[in-house]
Scaffold this active site. Structure first.
Site, PDB file in Angstrom:
ATOM      1  N   GLU A  34       0.842  -1.198   0.000  1.00  6.65           N
ATOM      2  CA  GLU A  34       0.000   0.000   0.000  1.00  6.65           C
ATOM      3  C   GLU A  34       0.879   1.251   0.000  1.00  6.65           C
ATOM      4  OE1 GLU A  34      -3.531   1.953   2.817  1.00  6.65           O
ATOM      5  OE2 GLU A  34      -2.147   0.481   3.673  1.00  6.65           O
ATOM      6  N   LYS A  78      -9.211   3.077  -2.842  1.00 13.36           N
ATOM      7  CA  LYS A  78      -9.660   2.647  -1.519  1.00 13.36           C
ATOM      8  C   LYS A  78     -11.015   3.282  -1.198  1.00 13.36           C
ATOM      9  CE  LYS A  78      -7.516   1.940   3.033  1.00 13.36           C
ATOM     10  NZ  LYS A  78      -6.303   2.271   3.838  1.00 13.36           N
ATOM     11  N   CYS A 138      -5.502  -2.696   2.537  1.00 11.09           N
ATOM     12  CA  CYS A 138      -5.403  -2.598   3.991  1.00 11.09           C
ATOM     13  C   CYS A 138      -6.748  -2.906   4.658  1.00 11.09           C
ATOM     14  CB  CYS A 138      -4.841  -1.233   4.392  1.00 11.09           C
ATOM     15  SG  CYS A 138      -3.980  -1.235   5.985  1.00 11.09           S
TER      16      CYS A 138
END
Length: 308
Positions: free
Chosen positions: A44, A131, A165
């Site tokens: 990430e 995200k 994540c």
């Protein structure tokens, strides 16, 4: 062919900035070639950085001028998609023959997104995922993605998708991706904790898919010459923990901690049929008579211009 070698490339963003970090990524070209990997997943925010401990001058109800300066520096270190960095990564994919998945900080207008980019060895940049929900104070600096960037990409290694994540903890997102036929789940992260390893094994077991989690490694504040409030100055900011998991939750490689490196494993997507014999989460184990999930994949724009 259903067998392939897949890899997690564990490394961290360099304090010198995105150009130095890109050079570090490119330096692994021969290692990728030598491994025979057909798919390489990277952490990430690798290009653009994950500024762990930074507060960007923000307190509840007000923001300090130095925080605006910190954000301006962070914005300058983000990348354009497409841009010169994505062109270099496309060339790396072509030269190595490997599909790539990498976490970046993408700038679009004046907003930043935590994004995963997907590269094909022949076609270059083929997809991106923004995200959906930045975690905690990440919301100060990153915008939210929408349903238009939830790709599943066909690669020589298998059908590839995933989440960034803590998105991995979103059950409905996982369900949507399972329904798209993910075979290899990619999880770029900066979460170094033991519980993350449990999550990766759970997702592999739940989705009956292979999981590749690639985590950053970052030195201690002392080594970086910075101060991070509430953090042991001698402890690494991020220890790594990249791991590759099989479809029954078995660890195939890793976790790799406290070092950079290329973690590899051989997988066989034919094993997914056997694994889903007794549990196919969006197939025979689903209960559509009781539960339905509706996913809005339209691109959402704040301003839409229409002409007659």
């Amino acid at each position: 062919m259903t067998r392939s070698v897949v890899a997690a490339l564990q490394l961290g963003s360099l304090s010198e900035g995105k150009a130095a970090t890109l050079e570090r990524i490119l330096s692994y070209e021969q290692a990728i070639r030598d491994s025979g990997a057909q798919l390489v997943v990277m952490p990430e925010a690798l290009l653009g950085g994950y500024p762990k401990g930074e507060i960007f001058g923000t307190r509840l109800g007000y923001r300090l001028p130095e925080g605006r300066e910190a954000f301006a520096r962070y914005y300058a270190n983000a990348i354009d998609v497409p841009g010169e960095e994505t062109a270099a990564l496309a060339e790396l994919a072509h030269r190595t023959g490997a599909s790539l998945v990498i976490g970046v900080i993408e700038r679009s207008g004046n907003t930043l997104y935590c994004t995963a980019l997907y590269f094909d060895a022949e076609k270059g940049l083929v997809a991106k995922h923004r995200k959906l929900m930045p975690t905690g104070t990440e919301r100060l600096i990153w915008g939210q993605g929408d349903g238009s960037t939830l790709p599943v990409v066909s690669t020589p290694a298998g059908r590839v998708g995933g989440a960034i994540c803590w998105e991995n903890h979103m059950p409905l997102l996982r369900t949507a991706m399972y329904a798209k036929g993910v075979e290899i789940w990619c999880a770029p992260t900066v979460d170094e904790r033991d519980i993350w390893q449990c999550s990766m094994r759970h997702i592999a077991h739940e989705g009956r898919c292979f999981v590749i989690s690639a985590c950053q490694v970052q030195p201690s504040p002392v080594q970086l010459g910075i101060e991070v409030a509430g953090w042991d100055a001698q402890r690494p900011l991020i220890r790594g923990g990249s791991v590759i998991i099989g479809p029954l939750g078995d660890v195939l490689a890793g976790p790799l901690t406290d070092q950079t490196g290329l973690l590899t494993a051989e997988i066989d997507t034919a094993d997914l049929i056997r694994a889903r014999y007794d549990f196919d989460v969006t197939g025979h184990y689903a209960r559509p008579d009781v539960f339905e999930l509706h996913v809005d994949e339209r691109r959402k724009q704040g301003v839409v211009f229409r002409q007659q």
